[in-house]
Design a protein around this motif. Sequence first.
Motif, short mmCIF file in Angstrom:
data_model
loop_
_atom_site.label_atom_id
_atom_site.label_comp_id
_atom_site.label_asym_id
_atom_site.label_seq_id
_atom_site.Cartn_x
_atom_site.Cartn_y
_atom_site.Cartn_z
N PRO A 131 0.75 -1.19 -0.01
CA PRO A 131 -0.18 -0.01 0.09
C PRO A 131 0.82 1.31 -0.10
O PRO A 131 1.68 1.17 0.85
CB PRO A 131 -0.61 -0.19 1.39
N VAL A 132 0.55 2.15 -0.99
CA VAL A 132 1.14 3.59 -0.90
C VAL A 132 0.38 4.53 -0.23
O VAL A 132 0.92 5.34 0.40
CB VAL A 132 1.47 3.95 -2.58
N LEU A 133 -0.84 4.31 -0.48
CA LEU A 133 -1.64 5.33 0.36
C LEU A 133 -2.86 4.62 0.77
O LEU A 133 -3.50 3.74 0.45
CB LEU A 133 -2.36 6.40 -0.75
N LYS A 134 -2.99 5.12 2.02
CA LYS A 134 -4.31 4.47 3.01
C LYS A 134 -4.82 5.69 3.86
O LYS A 134 -4.46 6.49 4.25
CB LYS A 134 -3.50 3.55 3.99
N THR A 135 -6.13 5.35 3.83
CA THR A 135 -6.88 6.34 4.44
C THR A 135 -7.73 5.89 5.71
O THR A 135 -8.07 4.52 5.43
CB THR A 135 -7.94 7.28 3.92
N GLN A 136 -7.75 6.57 6.83
CA GLN A 136 -8.58 5.77 7.86
C GLN A 136 -9.57 7.02 8.51
O GLN A 136 -9.08 7.89 8.93
CB GLN A 136 -7.32 5.68 9.08
N GLU A 137 -10.66 6.51 8.61
CA GLU A 137 -12.03 7.41 9.07
C GLU A 137 -11.75 8.94 8.55
O GLU A 137 -11.68 9.61 9.52
CB GLU A 137 -11.86 7.39 10.75
N LEU A 138 -11.54 9.15 7.19
CA LEU A 138 -11.28 10.45 6.91
C LEU A 138 -12.37 11.45 6.90
O LEU A 138 -13.55 10.72 6.32
CB LEU A 138 -10.49 10.06 5.57
N GLN A 139 -12.53 12.64 7.51
CA GLN A 139 -13.62 13.53 7.17
C GLN A 139 -13.01 14.72 6.47
O GLN A 139 -12.19 15.17 6.98
CB GLN A 139 -14.09 13.82 8.59
N SER A 181 -10.84 15.38 10.25
CA SER A 181 -10.57 14.39 11.29
C SER A 181 -9.89 13.12 10.49
O SER A 181 -10.08 13.18 9.29
CB SER A 181 -11.37 13.99 12.30
N GLY A 182 -9.44 12.20 11.06
CA GLY A 182 -9.01 10.95 10.32
C GLY A 182 -7.55 11.06 9.90
O GLY A 182 -6.95 12.18 10.22
N THR A 183 -6.86 10.02 9.46
CA THR A 183 -5.72 10.09 9.02
C THR A 183 -5.28 9.47 7.44
O THR A 183 -6.00 8.90 7.09
CB THR A 183 -4.47 9.17 10.07
N ILE A 184 -4.29 10.24 6.93
CA ILE A 184 -3.87 9.70 5.61
C ILE A 184 -2.53 9.15 5.69
O ILE A 184 -1.66 9.87 6.34
CB ILE A 184 -3.87 10.87 4.63
#
Lengths: 263, 326
Positions: A7-15, A66-69
């Motif tokens: 994985p190069v890019l991953k988003t987690q609970e992005l707002q 909010s959330g992380t990239i």
Amino acid sequence: MKQGTFPVLKTQELQLGYQSKKGTAVVSGLVDFELNTGELVAVIGPNGVGKSTLLRTLAGVQSPLSGTILLNQKKLNSLSAKALASHLSIVLTEKIPAGNLTASELIALGRQPYTNWIGTLSDNDLTVISDVIKSLDLESIKDKSCYEMSDGQLQRVMIGRALAQDTELIILDEPTSHLDIYHKASIFKLLRTIAHETSKAILFSSHEIDLAIQLCDKILVMQQDHCDFGDPCTLIEKGSFKSLFPSDLITFDTQTGSFRIQK
Amino acid sequence: MLFLGALTLNVSLGSVHIPFENILSILSGGATDNPTQEYIITQYRLPKALTAILVGAALSLSGLIMQTFFRNPLAGPFVLGISSGASLGVALLLLGGSVIGGISAVTSGASLAIAASTGSFLVLLSIMVVATRVRDTMALLIIGLMFGSITSATVSVLSYFARMESLQQYIFWSFGSMGDLSWEELRIFIIIISIGIIMSIIAIKSLNTLLLGENYAKSLGMNVTRIRYALIFITSILAGSVTAFAGPIAFIGLAVPHLTRQVFRTPNHRILVPAVLLCGAILMLICDTLAQLPGYAFSLPVNAITSIVGAPVVIWLLVRKKRMMF
């Protein structure tokens, strides 16, 4: 030299959204998604749904509410602009102000993060640039100025500039607008080839849903109330495209994977 | 070569005729039998030629930077209101003094320079403050132009009430002049311009990146905010010091970058920065020489010459090349 995908890019609970004095304007709820090396992923959705906001946030231009990239397992907001420049390159819809730049000069500017204080191109830089020119078939127009190029040629050169920046991830904002159907298809094809052969991850927004279904590895479908992410076939089975537009004018034909206009 | 030619020509002409051989021998440090001529050359014409070189180079460089920074071919060294600020400072000193009455005695060259630099420094300060608030570079351009409007309005009001002699003095200042600097003042001028030039050389890579626009520049790892401050500062000290020492010189800063681009045909600042410095110096020497030519006993306002030379050049470029690009 493909060594499996990661994985190069991953988003987690992005707002996503904009914060202003009047409060926060939140862009539709987003699913978590990830981009692997060698994948071509399109972001589609109706106008105003937040495609550009998503791309701007992923490119680090604006911060998420909010959330992380995660970019290469590192948090995006922890990277400096300089570090980011060696992981992520962009192709925008805006016009280049300097019309006199030639194709090869423009592509050479992609090497800026690696050059010394005054921007001298090293032998390595020159090799990268000539490889890019060769692989994108720009040999014949490399000394042409921007203002002399057609939209299709200019878009290839801009993609070449991003390639010269040599990043794991390339983000493109509507790379096929203003182009005719042939050049649209050829840009899609080009992006697919780049992703598959150089194992870069490529993310782009587009209104060409038909082409995206045929050529992309995965698609992120953004809608007012929800998002879907997956490979085109799964999304068709799920009916993600059906609810994309009001059905009084256009409907999605599951058989052919394209839209039809109600007469 | 052209530069040396223009320099010699500039030194050779003036209200007193000096034979060419004498000039060469004075310049090469040889002895002359004519101390008056030597005095004119070393104390008057040489400083004047040097001033012209500095003025031309500095204005052209800051014009180039502003055109790249604002992505606008019509931008020049004074778009941020630097010369307006200087004009306001001088106007307040000359005209304001005469309006209030009594203070008009202190109007030597030095006090004019101080008033001009104070004025442009205050404008620079307000531009910096505005730049922290406004993210849009184009808005900055418009605000600079507005500063200019406010200044000219204030100058109009002041000149309406001012006394005739003060008004004349102000108008003479606004004509621009290369000839008023002593060697001490020149030394300060050289130091300031050198700082500006060195900073510009450091900024060459960023200027090239800015050719792609601010968004791409940012994606290439450039610290846009810091570069923006740096570029505003560079043009301000270049254009500000020129205005303080030689008055508001028109057109050089706008026309020279375009001329240079036509000659060198590249948007690359590694070539453009030194080229623009050289072309600016040559053109300013020529303009100053032209200002000397006609009367012999007196010289024309240099500002009129730069406009008369500069404006047709820009028109010619537009008509012949059909585009004004960078």
